[in-house]
Design a protein around this motif. Structure first.
Motif, PDB file in Angstrom:
ATOM      1  N   LYS A  67      -4.163  14.576  68.265  1.00 11.35           N
ATOM      2  CA  LYS A  67      -4.194  15.950  68.781  1.00 11.35           C
ATOM      3  C   LYS A  67      -3.414  16.899  67.871  1.00 11.35           C
ATOM      4  O   LYS A  67      -3.836  18.029  67.615  1.00 11.35           O
ATOM      5  CB  LYS A  67      -3.605  15.995  70.198  1.00 11.35           C
ATOM      6  CG  LYS A  67      -4.489  15.366  71.266  1.00 11.35           C
ATOM      7  CD  LYS A  67      -3.806  15.410  72.620  1.00 11.35           C
ATOM      8  CE  LYS A  67      -4.647  14.732  73.698  1.00 11.35           C
ATOM      9  NZ  LYS A  67      -3.962  14.686  75.016  1.00 11.35           N
ATOM     10  N   GLN A  68      -2.274  16.420  67.375  1.00 10.14           N
ATOM     11  CA  GLN A  68      -1.439  17.271  66.531  1.00 10.14           C
ATOM     12  C   GLN A  68      -2.106  17.540  65.191  1.00 10.14           C
ATOM     13  O   GLN A  68      -2.051  18.659  64.659  1.00 10.14           O
ATOM     14  CB  GLN A  68      -0.069  16.624  66.321  1.00 10.14           C
ATOM     15  CG  GLN A  68       0.943  17.528  65.640  1.00 10.14           C
ATOM     16  CD  GLN A  68       1.231  18.785  66.426  1.00 10.14           C
ATOM     17  OE1 GLN A  68       1.508  18.734  67.621  1.00 10.14           O
ATOM     18  NE2 GLN A  68       1.157  19.948  65.771  1.00 10.14           N
ATOM     19  N   ILE A  69      -2.766  16.520  64.621  1.00  9.07           N
ATOM     20  CA  ILE A  69      -3.477  16.699  63.350  1.00  9.07           C
ATOM     21  C   ILE A  69      -4.594  17.726  63.511  1.00  9.07           C
ATOM     22  O   ILE A  69      -4.788  18.610  62.672  1.00  9.07           O
ATOM     23  CB  ILE A  69      -4.030  15.346  62.850  1.00  9.07           C
ATOM     24  CG1 ILE A  69      -2.873  14.426  62.419  1.00  9.07           C
ATOM     25  CG2 ILE A  69      -4.990  15.557  61.684  1.00  9.07           C
ATOM     26  CD1 ILE A  69      -3.295  13.016  62.075  1.00  9.07           C
ATOM     27  N   LYS A  70      -5.336  17.621  64.636  1.00 14.70           N
ATOM     28  CA  LYS A  70      -6.415  18.590  64.902  1.00 14.70           C
ATOM     29  C   LYS A  70      -5.854  19.989  65.108  1.00 14.70           C
ATOM     30  O   LYS A  70      -6.429  20.975  64.638  1.00 14.70           O
ATOM     31  CB  LYS A  70      -7.198  18.154  66.135  1.00 14.70           C
ATOM     32  CG  LYS A  70      -8.080  16.934  65.906  1.00 14.70           C
ATOM     33  CD  LYS A  70      -8.861  16.565  67.169  1.00 14.70           C
ATOM     34  CE  LYS A  70      -9.777  15.376  66.917  1.00 14.70           C
ATOM     35  NZ  LYS A  70     -10.518  14.982  68.150  1.00 14.70           N
ATOM     36  N   ALA A  71      -4.724  20.070  65.812  1.00 15.99           N
ATOM     37  CA  ALA A  71      -4.092  21.378  66.043  1.00 15.99           C
ATOM     38  C   ALA A  71      -3.653  22.009  64.728  1.00 15.99           C
ATOM     39  O   ALA A  71      -3.798  23.223  64.522  1.00 15.99           O
ATOM     40  CB  ALA A  71      -2.900  21.221  66.985  1.00 15.99           C
ATOM     41  N   ASN A  72      -3.115  21.178  63.827  1.00 11.87           N
ATOM     42  CA  ASN A  72      -2.685  21.677  62.515  1.00 11.87           C
ATOM     43  C   ASN A  72      -3.870  22.202  61.710  1.00 11.87           C
ATOM     44  O   ASN A  72      -3.790  23.240  61.044  1.00 11.87           O
ATOM     45  CB  ASN A  72      -1.985  20.567  61.729  1.00 11.87           C
ATOM     46  CG  ASN A  72      -0.600  20.250  62.268  1.00 11.87           C
ATOM     47  OD1 ASN A  72      -0.138  20.880  63.211  1.00 11.87           O
ATOM     48  ND2 ASN A  72       0.054  19.260  61.685  1.00 11.87           N
ATOM     49  N   LYS A  73      -5.018  21.469  61.779  1.00 14.80           N
ATOM     50  CA  LYS A  73      -6.214  21.902  61.057  1.00 14.80           C
ATOM     51  C   LYS A  73      -6.752  23.213  61.617  1.00 14.80           C
ATOM     52  O   LYS A  73      -7.160  24.110  60.869  1.00 14.80           O
ATOM     53  CB  LYS A  73      -7.284  20.813  61.144  1.00 14.80           C
ATOM     54  CG  LYS A  73      -6.994  19.587  60.292  1.00 14.80           C
ATOM     55  CD  LYS A  73      -8.121  18.568  60.394  1.00 14.80           C
ATOM     56  CE  LYS A  73      -7.839  17.361  59.503  1.00 14.80           C
ATOM     57  NZ  LYS A  73      -8.916  16.335  59.624  1.00 14.80           N
ATOM     58  N   THR A  74      -6.736  23.320  62.940  1.00  8.07           N
ATOM     59  CA  THR A  74      -7.208  24.552  63.588  1.00  8.07           C
ATOM     60  C   THR A  74      -6.347  25.745  63.191  1.00  8.07           C
ATOM     61  O   THR A  74      -6.855  26.831  62.871  1.00  8.07           O
ATOM     62  CB  THR A  74      -7.200  24.390  65.119  1.00  8.07           C
ATOM     63  OG1 THR A  74      -8.021  23.275  65.477  1.00  8.07           O
ATOM     64  CG2 THR A  74      -7.706  25.641  65.798  1.00  8.07           C
ATOM     65  N   ALA A  75      -5.027  25.521  63.216  1.00 10.42           N
ATOM     66  CA  ALA A  75      -4.103  26.599  62.854  1.00 10.42           C
ATOM     67  C   ALA A  75      -4.285  27.011  61.394  1.00 10.42           C
ATOM     68  O   ALA A  75      -4.213  28.196  61.053  1.00 10.42           O
ATOM     69  CB  ALA A  75      -2.667  26.135  63.099  1.00 10.42           C
ATOM     70  N   LYS A  76      -4.570  26.030  60.537  1.00 13.08           N
ATOM     71  CA  LYS A  76      -4.759  26.310  59.120  1.00 13.08           C
ATOM     72  C   LYS A  76      -6.046  27.091  58.878  1.00 13.08           C
ATOM     73  O   LYS A  76      -6.098  28.005  58.047  1.00 13.08           O
ATOM     74  CB  LYS A  76      -4.780  24.988  58.339  1.00 13.08           C
ATOM     75  CG  LYS A  76      -4.834  25.165  56.830  1.00 13.08           C
ATOM     76  CD  LYS A  76      -4.784  23.814  56.127  1.00 13.08           C
ATOM     77  CE  LYS A  76      -4.840  24.004  54.619  1.00 13.08           C
ATOM     78  NZ  LYS A  76      -4.793  22.687  53.913  1.00 13.08           N
TER      79      LYS A  76
END
Length: 559
Positions: free
Chosen positions: A547-556
């Motif tokens: 979830k955190q990896i996906k959140a980081n990609k979304t934020a990027k």
């Protein structure tokens, strides 16, 4: 092969790891900040939270995590040959243990010095925390109960060690006052402490002391175990500066002197390694090299217990965040050098291959006995040390490290009960004295309830290696999730994490079959519980990480 070459390769690689790899990890991955206000300053209370000189704190951390395990594990694992043991100790120290120990201190310090169990709740989730803390409690229970037996056995076998072992406590109390009240400088304190300790080691063979074989219905082993837990309970309640810090510091100096003498003796004696590089003729019943090597050698390569110490006591005493590198990573280097010495003593300390095979006639043999016997032979041949004095020196090294681990382990077990009291709103359990009594009571219940003679902790010891390595993997998992949340590179912790969890899970499955074949239903059930706990925490943490990896990609992508 000559032992000198093995020593130089091992120490050289570890030195390179500290000067190069640890600098990269701490500066580029953890990004330690000299201006960060550590919990030792922010929450200073003079008891548990005390800003501490990095050399003294290194002594505490190193001796607390070392114990007897970096001697026992490698000195057993050489049954597969010295090459596998050597490679795992060296590369495990550089790429696994150093990162794990420094990372655990850093992660805890960044979160108000919370234990790794409490951190799991904050970073992963409360369900993972509850399961994780059960695993932590089991590891501490095993360590405290078994190390008490190890110390008791050594004091019975080598009564010449009694005076220096118990006298070291008095020396530590005096040193604690001298350091805390700043009566004299640290260098002079160190000299006084080392001279006093080695004077007692020299006097030990002249004044051997032993408990009577039976007192009030208790054997000498039972008597020593009870005395050890009474001492550990008192030590765990004292302010860290009064006994824990100075005892660990002077023991750390003592170990490096002892290691220096042993390594010097290797140079002068120039012994050949008589054990096979790869043992193709292992005794019947010896388990497979993979994955059991990686759980037999825990301390000395990587150990989950280190994470408990790092986040339980060390992070509460961290003066400056950059000290993480010296205290945590160099602490792991110190333990790796001890494990290397154990390998050399257990493979080059015997005259012939036949002598070595007489010791290693079945799996589980060797351990402390092989280290003391082999190491004493090298000291005698290399620097002419008297045989009894050499055995006393090495026995004191083993016992003092096991004792300092008990000191810290019982304090950590007290913290666990206090955390449970806080989680479940049990007021009296949050207090130090009742929590300490629960910690001591649980250890004695295991020792005497299961074993009768005080050695009951040995009953669950076969599961220590896998449980301990599982804990190390889960600690790396928490650090990895934290790095991902901060947007930092994760592979330096994720790669060792994947390797460790794979080997540990395979080890648990192999042990499960072994317990089933033997009809040992208690250990079979406990193995299942630990395996299920591991799977649940891994799934929970994997979900959080994803979830955190996906959140980081979304934020990027939205930035």
């Amino acid at each position: 092969m000559n032992a000198i070459l093995l020593m130089l390769m091992g120490l050289g690689a570890m030195a390179l790891g500290y000067f190069v790899y640890s600098k990269f990890i701490c500066e580029k991955i953890f990004k330690v900040d000299p201006n960060f206000r550590t919990p030792a300053h922010e929450m200073q209370d003079g008891v548990d939270y005390v800003p501490t000189n990095k050399y003294i704190l290194w002594g505490h951390h190193f001796t607390s995590v070392a114990g007897a395990a970096p001697i026992i594990g490698p000195a057993i694992a050489v049954i597969w040959g010295w090459v596998p043991a050597f490679l795992w100790v060296v590369f495990g120290t550089i790429f696994f243990a150093g990162v794990h120990d420094a990372g655990a201190i850093w992660a805890s310090s960044r979160n108000k010095a919370k234990s790794i169990g409490a951190l799991t709740g904050d970073i992963v989730g409360n369900r993972a925390r509850s399961i994780f803390m059960i695993v932590i409690f089991l590891v501490l229970l095993m360590v405290n109960a078994v190390f008490a037996v190890v110390i008791a056995n050594q004091l019975i076998s080598f009564p010449s060690a009694t005076v220096p072992v118990w006298g070291a406590i008095i020396v530590a109390l005096i040193i604690g006052q001298l350091i805390y009240r700043k009566l004299i400088g640290l260098l002079m304190v160190t000299i006084i402490g080392v001279v006093a300790l080695y004077a007692m080691i020299y006097a030990g063979p002249m004044f051997p002391l032993a408990l009577p074989e039976s007192v009030m219905g208790l054997s000498d082993r039972q008597g020593w175990i009870i005395l050890l837990f009474v001492y550990a309970a008192i030590a765990s309640l004292l302010p860290v500066w009064a006994l824990l810090q100075p005892r660990d510091y002077i023991n750390g100096i003592q170990l490096f002197i002892g290691l220096g003498l042993l390594y010097a003796a290797v140079i002068f004696a120039s012994p050949d390694i008589v054990a096979p590089a790869f043992n193709t003729d292992v005794p019947e019943g010896t388990p497979s090299l993979i994955p059991l090597l990686f759980v037999t050698i825990a301390c000395g390569a990587i150990s989950g217990f280190h994470g408990l110490v790092a986040s339980g006591t060390t992070s509460k005493q961290l003066d400056k965040e950059p000290d993480v590198r010296f205290v945590g990573y160099f602490g792991a280097i110190g333990e790796g050098s001890l494990a290397l010495a154990a390998i050399i003593a257990a493979t080059a300390g015997f005259a012939t291959l036949a002598d070595w095979q007489a010791i290693y006639h079945s799996f589980g043999q060797g351990g402390v006995g092989a280290f003391i016997r082999g190491g004493a032979n090298i000291l005698q041949d290399g620097i002419g040390l008297d045989a009894v004095l050499a055995q006393t020196l090495l026995t004191v090294m083993v016992v003092l490290f096991a004792g300092t681990t008990m000191d810290t382990g019982l304090r950590l077990q007290r913290y666990i009960f206090q955390e449970w009291g806080s989680i479940y709103n049990v007021g009296w359990m949050q207090k130090a004295a009742p929590a300490t009594l629960l910690a001591v009571g649980s250890c004695l219940l295991l020792a005497f309830g299961a074993g009768g003679d005080g050695s009951g902790g040995m009953m669950i010891w076969p599961l220590f290696g896998t449980t301990n390595q599982l804990l190390a993997g889960l600690t790396l998992l928490v650090i990895t999730v934290m790095l991902v949340k901060l947007g930092r590179p994760m592979w330096y912790t994720l790669a060792p994490l994947i390797f460790l969890l794979t080997m540990t899970t395979l080890g648990l499955l192999i042990q499960l079959k072994s317990f089933y074949d033997k009809g040992d239903w208690f250990l079979f059930t406990l193995d299942i519980i630990i395996l299920v706990a591991a799977i649940l925490v891994i799934l929970e943490s994997g979900s959080t990480l994803n979830k955190q990896i996906k959140a980081n990609k979304t934020a990027k992508n939205t930035a």
